[in-house]
Design an enzyme around this catalytic site. Structure first.
Site, PDB file in Angstrom:
ATOM      1  N   ASN A 125     -10.327  -8.077  -3.079  1.00  0.00           N
ATOM      2  CA  ASN A 125      -8.923  -8.487  -3.016  1.00  0.00           C
ATOM      3  C   ASN A 125      -8.064  -7.636  -3.950  1.00  0.00           C
ATOM      4  O   ASN A 125      -8.536  -7.132  -4.972  1.00  0.00           O
ATOM      5  CB  ASN A 125      -8.781  -9.964  -3.402  1.00  0.00           C
ATOM      6  N   ASP A 294      -1.318   3.519   5.689  1.00  0.00           N
ATOM      7  CA  ASP A 294      -0.650   4.711   5.169  1.00  0.00           C
ATOM      8  C   ASP A 294      -1.531   5.939   5.364  1.00  0.00           C
ATOM      9  O   ASP A 294      -1.048   7.021   5.708  1.00  0.00           O
ATOM     10  CB  ASP A 294      -0.340   4.549   3.684  1.00  0.00           C
TER      11      ASP A 294
END
Length: 345
Positions: A125, A294
């Site tokens: 995470n 990205d």
């Protein structure tokens, strides 16, 4: 010096720290979340630098893409425009970008600090806490400076991240750049970037999209756009087709590329819709999926800006770079001297 690819958006210095459970609790942050910093979060940036072993990354979504494109391009091919302050974080940001071979031309605004993103990693995470600050202070006047606009004119390809349109300077710069590209038949690419842009900035988004030859997005961004536009469909293939057929500032066709994580990537150009399966990375090899989108854009543009406009090959390059990225911590890639030889795309 001439550059193949010009990229613009909001630059951030990502400050990554591992094993950040205590920081999450202290600053009341969620393990897998992304927020804009409130007043109570502001001390976090100094604290993590002083007390933790950190990694600096030249961040902001489009700067991630620019670094990814440069990874596949010959040296000195990509230049990135954005706004920073005149502080120690700006110096670190410049150094981090330069380490990845990226030329940066930053406007300096001394009234606010350089934009920062605390990236708190706990297991798989990642909690992102961002203070935009100088990142949203870019002005049209800066790109219009003769020495800067000459770089734009000498380039052949352009990429703008959608976050740029949330402030007037970025939006006006994106409009000027996209119109120039359309009038001169130079490919201009736009990333939809986040669902909230279609929800709250649709008029601006559409104005830039009007001149876009390539539009990137993920399935959530695509479906949000469809909902706001009233298209009445959640089918990603149909949405991609509709996006590609929106009005355009010149007669060149628009290509829309929608990623879906580990699921197939959808590409639409007019009525032609193609799907490309993703080569799955084994779970044991996945370190951090943040920044994969990205990286995909970077891989696609890195090949496209070499004059290779075969979408199948460009998608393959995008998938390749995304697969490298998710094996690393943060939106990074193996150092050029440490990477395996590039495959044939």
């Amino acid at each position: 010096m001439s550059y193949q690819l010009v990229v613009m958006e909001n630059p951030l210095l990502d400050i990554q720290v591992n094993n950040a459970e205590e920081l999450l609790q202290k600053y009341e942050l969620k393990a897998n979340d992304a927020i804009l910093a409130d007043t109570k979060h502001m001390p976090i940036y100094e604290e993590i630098v002083e007390k933790y072993n950190v990694v600096y990354v030249a961040g902001g979504a489009a700067q991630n893409t620019a670094r990814g494109a440069q990874y596949l391009l010959p040296a000195n091919s990509t230049v990135y425009f954005g706004c920073v302050s005149n502080d120690k974080y700006a110096d670190t940001l410049k150094d981090a970008a330069a380490a990845d071979g990226l030329r940066t031309i930053y406007q300096i605004n001394e009234e606010v600090p350089t934009g920062l993103c605390a990236a708190l990693i706990t297991g798989h995470n990642r909690s992102l806490c961002t203070n935009l600050a100088a990142a949203e202070k870019f002005t049209l006047e800066f790109i219009e400076k003769p020495e800067n606009w000459s770089i734009v004119e000498n380039a052949k390809y352009y990429f703008v991240g959608g976050f740029f349109i949330t402030h007037d300077g970025g939006y006006n710069s994106a409009i000027k750049l996209s119109k120039y590209a359309a009038e001169n038949n130079k490919p201009f690419a736009l990333n939809l970037s986040a669902p909230f842009l279609a929800q709250f900035f649709k008029e601006r988004l559409d104005a830039v999209l009007n001149n876009a030859d390539i539009v990137f997005g993920n399935e959530t961004e695509a479906r949000t756009y469809s909902e706001v536009a009233g298209w009445g469909t959640t089918d990603v293939k149909e949405i991609a087709k509709k996006l590609s057929q929106l009005p355009k500032g010149n007669n060149n066709p628009r290509t829309v590329v929608i990623t879906q994580g580990a699921d197939e990537t959808v590409v639409a150009t007019g009525d032609n819709v193609q799907v490309f399966p993703v080569h799955k990375v084994e779970d044991k090899d996945i370190v951090d999926t943040n920044g994969a989108g990205d990286a995909f854009c970077g891989g696609f543009m890195g090949l496209y800006a070499q004059g290779i406009h075969d979408v199948a090959r460009c998608v393959k390059a995008g998938h390749y770079l995304a697969s490298l990225c998710i094996k690393q911590v943060g939106p990074t890639f193996p150092k050029v001297g440490e990477r395996e030889p590039l495959p044939e795309f």
